[in-house]
Design a protein around this motif. Structure first.
Motif, mmCIF file in Angstrom:
data_model
loop_
_atom_site.group_PDB
_atom_site.id
_atom_site.type_symbol
_atom_site.label_atom_id
_atom_site.label_comp_id
_atom_site.label_asym_id
_atom_site.label_seq_id
_atom_site.Cartn_x
_atom_site.Cartn_y
_atom_site.Cartn_z
ATOM 1 N N LEU A 276 79.561 58.177 -3.053
ATOM 2 C CA LEU A 276 79.876 56.816 -2.611
ATOM 3 C C LEU A 276 78.606 55.992 -2.440
ATOM 4 C CD1 LEU A 276 82.735 57.155 0.023
ATOM 5 C CD2 LEU A 276 82.797 55.842 -2.090
ATOM 6 N N HIS A 277 77.563 56.616 -1.917
ATOM 7 C CA HIS A 277 76.317 55.879 -1.692
ATOM 8 C C HIS A 277 75.685 55.428 -3.001
ATOM 9 C CE1 HIS A 277 75.575 57.564 2.638
ATOM 10 N NE2 HIS A 277 76.677 56.867 2.524
ATOM 11 N N ASP A 278 75.930 56.160 -4.083
ATOM 12 C CA ASP A 278 75.357 55.765 -5.370
ATOM 13 C C ASP A 278 75.920 54.440 -5.860
ATOM 14 O OD1 ASP A 278 73.809 58.066 -5.516
ATOM 15 O OD2 ASP A 278 75.345 59.196 -6.585
ATOM 16 N N LEU A 279 77.054 54.018 -5.323
ATOM 17 C CA LEU A 279 77.680 52.777 -5.764
ATOM 18 C C LEU A 279 76.945 51.543 -5.270
ATOM 19 C CD1 LEU A 279 81.444 53.692 -5.155
ATOM 20 C CD2 LEU A 279 80.144 53.887 -7.282
ATOM 21 N N VAL A 280 76.067 51.723 -4.285
ATOM 22 C CA VAL A 280 75.402 50.581 -3.643
ATOM 23 C C VAL A 280 73.894 50.791 -3.683
ATOM 24 C CG1 VAL A 280 75.287 49.153 -1.572
ATOM 25 C CG2 VAL A 280 77.385 50.407 -2.101
ATOM 26 N N PRO A 281 73.131 49.907 -4.322
ATOM 27 C CA PRO A 281 71.674 50.104 -4.423
ATOM 28 C C PRO A 281 70.980 50.227 -3.074
ATOM 29 C CG PRO A 281 72.416 48.376 -5.935
ATOM 30 C CD PRO A 281 73.590 48.723 -5.078
ATOM 31 N N GLU A 282 71.475 49.508 -2.062
ATOM 32 C CA GLU A 282 70.811 49.514 -0.759
ATOM 33 C C GLU A 282 70.944 50.848 -0.035
ATOM 34 O OE1 GLU A 282 71.153 45.693 -2.302
ATOM 35 O OE2 GLU A 282 72.821 47.036 -1.851
ATOM 36 N N ALA A 283 71.781 51.749 -0.554
ATOM 37 C CA ALA A 283 71.947 53.056 0.085
ATOM 38 C C ALA A 283 70.650 53.852 0.113
ATOM 39 C CB ALA A 283 73.029 53.858 -0.637
ATOM 40 N N ALA A 284 69.735 53.551 -0.816
ATOM 41 C CA ALA A 284 68.482 54.307 -0.895
ATOM 42 C C ALA A 284 67.663 54.190 0.387
ATOM 43 C CB ALA A 284 67.660 53.833 -2.090
ATOM 44 N N THR A 285 67.799 53.078 1.108
ATOM 45 C CA THR A 285 67.019 52.883 2.331
ATOM 46 C C THR A 285 67.896 52.842 3.580
ATOM 47 O OG1 THR A 285 67.119 50.473 2.037
ATOM 48 C CG2 THR A 285 65.215 51.632 1.097
ATOM 49 N N ALA A 286 69.210 52.981 3.418
ATOM 50 C CA ALA A 286 70.121 52.889 4.557
ATOM 51 C C ALA A 286 70.025 54.133 5.433
ATOM 52 C CB ALA A 286 71.557 52.698 4.070
ATOM 53 N N THR A 287 70.290 53.946 6.715
ATOM 54 C CA THR A 287 70.253 55.039 7.685
ATOM 55 C C THR A 287 71.627 55.156 8.345
ATOM 56 O OG1 THR A 287 69.487 53.544 9.426
ATOM 57 C CG2 THR A 287 67.806 54.693 8.128
ATOM 58 N N PRO A 288 71.916 56.281 8.984
ATOM 59 C CA PRO A 288 73.199 56.399 9.683
ATOM 60 C C PRO A 288 73.352 55.336 10.765
ATOM 61 C CG PRO A 288 72.169 58.553 9.430
ATOM 62 C CD PRO A 288 71.143 57.544 9.017
ATOM 63 N N GLU A 289 74.588 54.911 10.997
ATOM 64 C CA GLU A 289 74.879 53.949 12.055
ATOM 65 C C GLU A 289 74.956 54.696 13.385
ATOM 66 O OE1 GLU A 289 74.975 51.105 14.108
ATOM 67 O OE2 GLU A 289 75.468 50.305 12.108
ATOM 68 N N ASP A 290 74.057 54.371 14.309
ATOM 69 C CA ASP A 290 73.983 55.097 15.575
ATOM 70 C C ASP A 290 75.115 54.740 16.534
ATOM 71 O OD1 ASP A 290 71.683 56.419 14.773
ATOM 72 O OD2 ASP A 290 70.357 54.838 15.535
ATOM 73 N N ASP A 291 75.589 53.520 16.469
ATOM 74 C CA ASP A 291 76.593 53.043 17.413
ATOM 75 C C ASP A 291 77.986 53.272 16.822
ATOM 76 O OD1 ASP A 291 78.375 51.478 18.975
ATOM 77 O OD2 ASP A 291 76.748 50.145 19.572
ATOM 78 N N ASP A 292 78.759 54.180 17.428
ATOM 79 C CA ASP A 292 80.093 54.493 16.907
ATOM 80 C C ASP A 292 81.007 53.271 16.927
ATOM 81 O OD1 ASP A 292 79.317 57.084 16.490
ATOM 82 O OD2 ASP A 292 80.227 57.873 18.314
ATOM 83 N N ARG A 293 80.854 52.422 17.931
ATOM 84 C CA ARG A 293 81.708 51.231 18.005
ATOM 85 C C ARG A 293 81.417 50.280 16.846
ATOM 86 N NH1 ARG A 293 81.457 46.381 22.434
ATOM 87 N NH2 ARG A 293 83.576 45.540 22.126
ATOM 88 N N VAL A 294 80.137 50.072 16.553
ATOM 89 C CA VAL A 294 79.753 49.206 15.432
ATOM 90 C C VAL A 294 80.246 49.800 14.115
ATOM 91 C CG1 VAL A 294 77.789 48.330 14.108
ATOM 92 C CG2 VAL A 294 77.787 48.184 16.607
ATOM 93 N N ALA A 550 88.110 50.851 0.017
ATOM 94 C CA ALA A 550 88.065 49.587 -0.722
ATOM 95 C C ALA A 550 87.030 49.644 -1.833
ATOM 96 C CB ALA A 550 87.758 48.432 0.240
ATOM 97 N N MET A 551 85.905 50.331 -1.605
ATOM 98 C CA MET A 551 84.895 50.496 -2.647
ATOM 99 C C MET A 551 85.475 51.234 -3.850
ATOM 100 S SD MET A 551 81.709 51.716 -0.232
ATOM 101 C CE MET A 551 80.579 51.996 -1.589
ATOM 102 N N VAL A 552 86.253 52.289 -3.576
ATOM 103 C CA VAL A 552 86.841 53.088 -4.650
ATOM 104 C C VAL A 552 87.887 52.283 -5.409
ATOM 105 C CG1 VAL A 552 88.239 55.119 -5.153
ATOM 106 C CG2 VAL A 552 86.376 55.273 -3.500
ATOM 107 N N LEU A 553 88.806 51.664 -4.696
ATOM 108 C CA LEU A 553 89.915 50.962 -5.345
ATOM 109 C C LEU A 553 89.441 49.739 -6.116
ATOM 110 C CD1 LEU A 553 92.696 51.255 -2.624
ATOM 111 C CD2 LEU A 553 92.215 52.719 -4.571
ATOM 112 N N ARG A 554 88.313 49.177 -5.711
ATOM 113 C CA ARG A 554 87.747 48.049 -6.452
ATOM 114 C C ARG A 554 87.391 48.462 -7.878
ATOM 115 N NH1 ARG A 554 84.037 47.007 -2.683
ATOM 116 N NH2 ARG A 554 85.566 45.991 -1.354
ATOM 117 N N ARG A 555 87.116 49.747 -8.075
ATOM 118 C CA ARG A 555 86.741 50.257 -9.396
ATOM 119 C C ARG A 555 87.915 50.913 -10.123
ATOM 120 N NH1 ARG A 555 82.732 49.939 -5.983
ATOM 121 N NH2 ARG A 555 80.621 49.511 -6.759
ATOM 122 N N CYS A 556 89.095 50.830 -9.534
ATOM 123 C CA CYS A 556 90.255 51.480 -10.130
ATOM 124 C C CYS A 556 91.459 50.547 -10.112
ATOM 125 C CB CYS A 556 90.574 52.776 -9.377
ATOM 126 S SG CYS A 556 91.789 53.815 -10.196
#
Length: 722
Positions: A276-294, A550-556
Motif C-alpha cells: 500500500l505504501h508503494d502507491l504513494v511517493p511520500e511514503a518513503a519519508t512517512a513515519t507511524p502516526e503516534d496519536d491513535d485518535r488522529v 479507498a486507495m485500493v478501490l480507486r485503482r479497481c
C-alpha cells in the motif's frame, strides 16, 4: 543413474516404485516431452531472432513488434526455467482409456499430440479438484516429486476399485504431507503440484465481483491468491495485460521478496506487485502516526471525501468581468463567460489536466467574440491571446496549478480550511489534527495524499502538454518547409521527381500528421501504480483502514477483487463480518470462501497458539492442523537466545529460522532473520524463536502479534520469557 530409469531417480527405500509396470509408460511419455521441449525452445529462439532482424518500424507497427518480442521472450524464459519437471503429474480417466499429463504450461508434439495440458485449463481441473467423495471422473491420480530435474518420489491415489491394482502408494495425503515437512528457504516453496481441492475451488472461482478468501494461519491463503492471479490471467480474457492487467498488493516488502518467484514460475511476469505504501511517493519519508485518535480521524472515509471540497475551492469561476486588450481591439470576458469556461472539462477530469480544457475554452470564447475585429484571423488572435500576460495571470489565479502535498498540508495548518472541508469535525478534533509542519507526513496521511494526487493530477502534466503542443507545432512547421522545398524543386524541374502526386499528397494535413516525428515530442511519465487495473488482489486485507480501502478501490473501477485475510489476525481488531466491513467501504456484494485446514503449522504449535488468540478473540477462526511435527514446543529464558539459535544451526544444515521480539539484529547469519511480528506476517520458517512475548503488548494487538509470531513455524517453536 541407470539410463533405463531416466528421469526416475528413486532411492533404494522406494525400489517397489521402480517396477517397470508402474513407470515404463511415464518414461516413454517423458522422452516425447523432452523432444518436444527442445523443439519448442529451438522454434522460439528462431522466431525471436527473426522478429529482431525485422526492419525498424514506427508507430503502431513498432508497438506490435515490441509486444511480439516480449511475448516470445517471456515464453522462452518460461520453458528454459524448467526441463521435464515442467510436468506436475497425471490423471487416468475412469470412463475412457486415456491418460492426461498436467504441466505448468501446455505443450504439444510436432504431430499435434497433446503432451501436457496447462494447469489452468479446464482439462486439468480434475487433477486438483478430485477427492474420494467427488472424483471428477478419475480412476487415479499421480503426483511427482522432483529434485534436480529428476523424480525422487511419486504418489498414486486410486478413486476406483480397478485402479487399486495399478498403484504403489495409496495414501491420498502422502504427496502433500511429504512436502510440508521439507525445509524452508528465503523464497516461497513451489507448491503447484500439491494444490488441494478446497484451495483449487477458490483459484478457479469467477473473477466478477469481490471474492474474500478467509482463513487462519497456514491455510494457504497466499498460495491461493498467487495461483488465482495466474489462473485468472490465463482464463479470463478481460484481465489480460493489454486490458488493464492485475495488481497484487502485499503487506510489506519482505513478503513481496518471499513470494517474488511464484508468479514467474507460473508463467506470469507482467503482474504489478506492491505494498500500500508503494502507491504513494511520500511514503518513503512517512513515519507511524503516534496519536491513535488522529490516526482514527484520518482513517475515516469522510476525511477522504473532504479532498473534493478542498480541491473545488480552487475551481470557482471569477465573479468579476475581465477586459482583455489586443492590438486589434478590446475583448470582454464576463462572469458568465468564466462560468461557461469552468464547466468545459468532462466530469472526473483531474484538476491540473482540466485546467488546459478551461484555458482552451476561454480562448475559444474570446476568439468567437472577436468576429467583428478587422485585420486579424482566428489563428493569429488565438496565438496572441495564448501569450497574453494579463489574461494568463488572471486565469492562473482563478484555476491555479496545485500540488497534492500543498492541498493536504493546508488542511493540517489552516484550521478554517479544514473546518470548511470537514464540517463534521468537532473543535477539539480540528485542534488535534493541527500541526506546525505541513509536510511531516505520517502513515495516516498517505490515503489522503493519494486521494489528493488522483483528484488533482500531476501539475507537470499541463506543462508537459504545452511543451508537447509547442514541439508538435515546430514539427509541423518543419514539414511545411519540406513541402515548400519540394514544390520549388518540382516547379524548377517541371516534374515531380520525388514520385507522381507526392507533393500533392504532402499538402494534405492527414499525411503531414502521420509524418510528424513522434520521437521529437516529450514523453509523459505515467505512474504505473496510479492506473486502473482490471483485477486487484489484496493480501492481509484485514489490516486495511477505510481510507486505505479507498486507495485500493480507486485503482479497481471494475470492482473485481480477490481479498485475502484473517479477521483474527487484525492487529487493531475487526468489527463485524467481512460482508459488513466491505459494504462500509463500497463493496456491498461479496462472496466469502473459507479455508479451515492448517497445512503449515504443526499441531504441537497450534495447541500452544490457540489459547493465546482465544483469550482476546473467543470467536477466532482457528484452523485445524493437518499434521504433527513430533517436536514439542520448548520454553526457556531470554538469556538462552544465542544458545538456542546456535544449537539449531549446528543440527540443521538446511532451513530457515526467525527470531521475533529481540529487535532486528541479524547477527546469526543468512539463514536466521530477526523480525517484528508485523514484518513476519505472511512468511514461514522452520524454527520460530519468540522472545519475551509479554513485551509485545496487551489487548487485541498484543494477542494478535503473539499469535502471528507463533504460527510462522513449520517445524519448531521456542518461547523464551523473562
Amino acid at each position: 543413474m541407470h539410463p533405463d530409469t531416466f528421469p526416475f531417480a528413486l532411492p533404494d527405500a522406494l525400489s517397489a516404485k521402480s517396477d517397470p509396470a508402474l513407470i515404463d509408460a511415464d518414461r516413454e511419455h517423458f522422452r516425447a516431452l523432452g523432444a518436444s521441449l527442445r523443439d519448442a525452445v529451438a522454434d522460439l529462439e528462431a522466431s525471436l531472432a527473426e522478429v529482431r532482424r525485422a526492419p525498424a518500424r514506427y508507430g503502431t507497427a513498432a508497438l506490435e513488434r515490441d509486444q511480439e518480442v516480449h511475448r516470445v521472450s517471456a515464453r522462452l524464459r518460461a520453458l528454459r526455467r524448467y526441463d521435464l519437471d515442467l510436468c506436475l503429474g497425471r490423471v487416468v480417466h475412469a470412463d475412457r482409456d486415456e491418460v492426461t499429463y498436467v504441466g505448468r504450461f501446455g505443450l504439444a508434439a510436432r504431430d499435434g499430440r497433446r503432451l501436457l495440458v496447462d494447469w489452468r485449463s479446464p482439462a486439468a481441473e480434475p487433477f486438483f479438484a478430485a477427492t474420494h467423495a467427488r472424483p471428477h471422473g478419475l480412476a487415479s491420480r499421480r503426483r511427482y516429486r522432483w529434485t534436480g530435474g529428476r523424480i525422487v518420489d511419486f504418489w498414486d491415489e486410486a478413486f476406483t476399485e480397478e485402479a487399486l491394482s495399478h498403484t504403489a502408494a495409496l495414501d491420498d495425503q502422502s504427496a502433500f504431507v511429504a512436502t510440508l515437512g521439507g525445509s524452508r528457504t528465503a523464497r516461497m516453496r513451489d507448491v503447484l503440484g500439491t494444490i488441494q481441492a478446497d484451495q483449487d475451488a477458490i483459484v478457479r472461482a469467477p473473477s466478477s465481483g469481490a471474492l474474500v478468501v478467509d482463513g487462519g494461519p497456514g491455510t494457504g491463503k497466499t498460495v491461493v491468491a498467487l495461483h488465482r492471479t495466474a489462473y485468472l490471467l490465463y482464463a479470463d480474457p478481460r484481465l489480460g495485460h493489454r486490458r488493464g492487467g492485475v495488481l497484487f498488493v502485499g503487506p510489506h516488502q519482505p513478503y513481496l521478496a518471499y513470494v517474488g518467484d511464484v508468479l514467474p514460475s507460473l508463467g506470469e511476469e507482467g503482474v504489478r506487485t506492491c505494498t500500500l505504501h508503494d502507491l504513494v511517493p511520500e511514503a518513503a519519508t512517512a513515519t507511524p502516526e503516534d496519536d491513535d485518535r488522529v490516526a482514527a480521524l484520518k482513517a475515516d472515509l469522510r476525511m477522504v471525501a473532504a479532498i473534493e471540497p478542498a480541491a473545488a475551492l480552487y475551481e470557482e469561476p471569477p465573479t468579476e468581468p475581465l477586459l482583455v486588450e489586443t492590438p486589434w481591439g478590446d475583448l470582454l470576458l464576463s462572469a458568465q463567460d468564466w462560468a461557461e469556461a469552468f464547466d468545459a472539462p468532462d466530469p472526473g477530469t483531474p484538476h491540473n489536466l482540466a485546467r488546459d480544457d478551461v484555458w482552451d475554452e476561454v480562448l475559444t470564447i474570446l476568439v468567437d467574440r472577436a468576429d467583428g475585429l478587422d485585420e486579424v484571423g482566428p489563428d493569429d488572435l488565438r496565438t496572441v491571446l495564448d501569450r497574453h500576460r494579463g489574461l494568463r495571470d488572471a486565469f492562473d489565479r482563478a484555476w491555479p496549478l496545485l500540488e497534492h502535498t500543498d492541498l493536504v498540508g493546508d488542511l493540517w495548518t489552516v484550521p478554517a480550511y479544514l473546518r470548511h472541508c470537514a464540517p463534521w469535525l468537532a473543535p477539539d478534533e480540528v485542534r488535534a489534527l493541527r500541526r506546525s509542519d505541513p509536510e511531516a507526513w505520517t502513515h495516516a496521511d498517505l490515503p489522503l495524499l493519494d486521494a489528493a494526487r488522483m483528484r488533482l493530477g500531476d501539475p507537470e502534466a499541463s506543462r508537459r502538454r504545452r511543451r508537447a503542443r509547442a514541439a508538435e507545432a515546430r514539427e509541423r512547421a518543419r514539414m511545411d518547409e519540406v513541402v515548400d522545398d519540394l514544390r520549388t524543386t518540382a516547379r524548377e524541374t517541371g516534374a515531380d521527381e520525388f514520385g507522381e502526386g507526392l507533393v500533392t499528397m504532402l499538402v494534405h494535413d492527414d499525411l503531414q500528421t502521420a509524418l510528424v516525428d513522434d520521437g521529437a515530442l516529450p514523453d509523459e511519465d505515467a505512474d504505473p501504480l496510479s492506473q486502473p487495473f482490471a483485477h486487484v488482489v489484496v493480501d492481509e486485507a484485514q489490516e486495511l483502514t477505510d481510507a486505505e480501502w479507498a486507495m485500493v478501490l480507486r485503482r479497481c473501477p471494475s470492482r473485481s477483487l480477490t481479498i485475502v485475510g484473517d479477521r483474527a489476525q487484525a492487529r487493531h481488531g475487526f468489527d463485524g463480518t467481512w460482508a459488513e466491513r466491505l459494504a462500509r467501504v463500497g463493496l456491498p456484494a461479496t462472496t466469502v470462501m473459507p479455508l479451515t485446514v492448517n497445512y503449515r503449522t504443526p499441531a504441537e504449535v497450534m495447541t500452544a497458539a490457540e489459547p493465546v488468540i482465544r483469550a482476546a478473540l473467543p470467536e477466532a477462526n482457528v484452523p485445524t492442523s493437518v499434521r504433527e511435527s513430533g517436536i514439542p514446543v520448548r520454553h526457556g529464558a531470554a538469556g538462552d537466545l544465542d544458545a538456542v539459535v546456535a544449537g539449531w544451526l549446528d543440527s540443521h544444515a538446511e532451513g530457515t529460522a526467525v527470531v521475533i521480539g529481540a529487535g532486528t539484529d541479524d547477527r546469526w547469519g543468512p539463514r536466521v532473520r530477526a523480525l517484528t511480528p508485523v514484518l513476519a506476517k505472511g512468511l514461514e520458517f522452520d524454527l520460530v524463536v519468540l522472545v519475551q512475548p509479554d513485551r509485545l503488548g496487551d489487548g487485541v494487538t498484543g494477542a494478535v502479534d503473539r499469535y502471528v509470531a507463533m504460527t510462522r513455524a513449520t517445524q519448531e517453536l521456542v518461547v523464551l520469557s523473562g
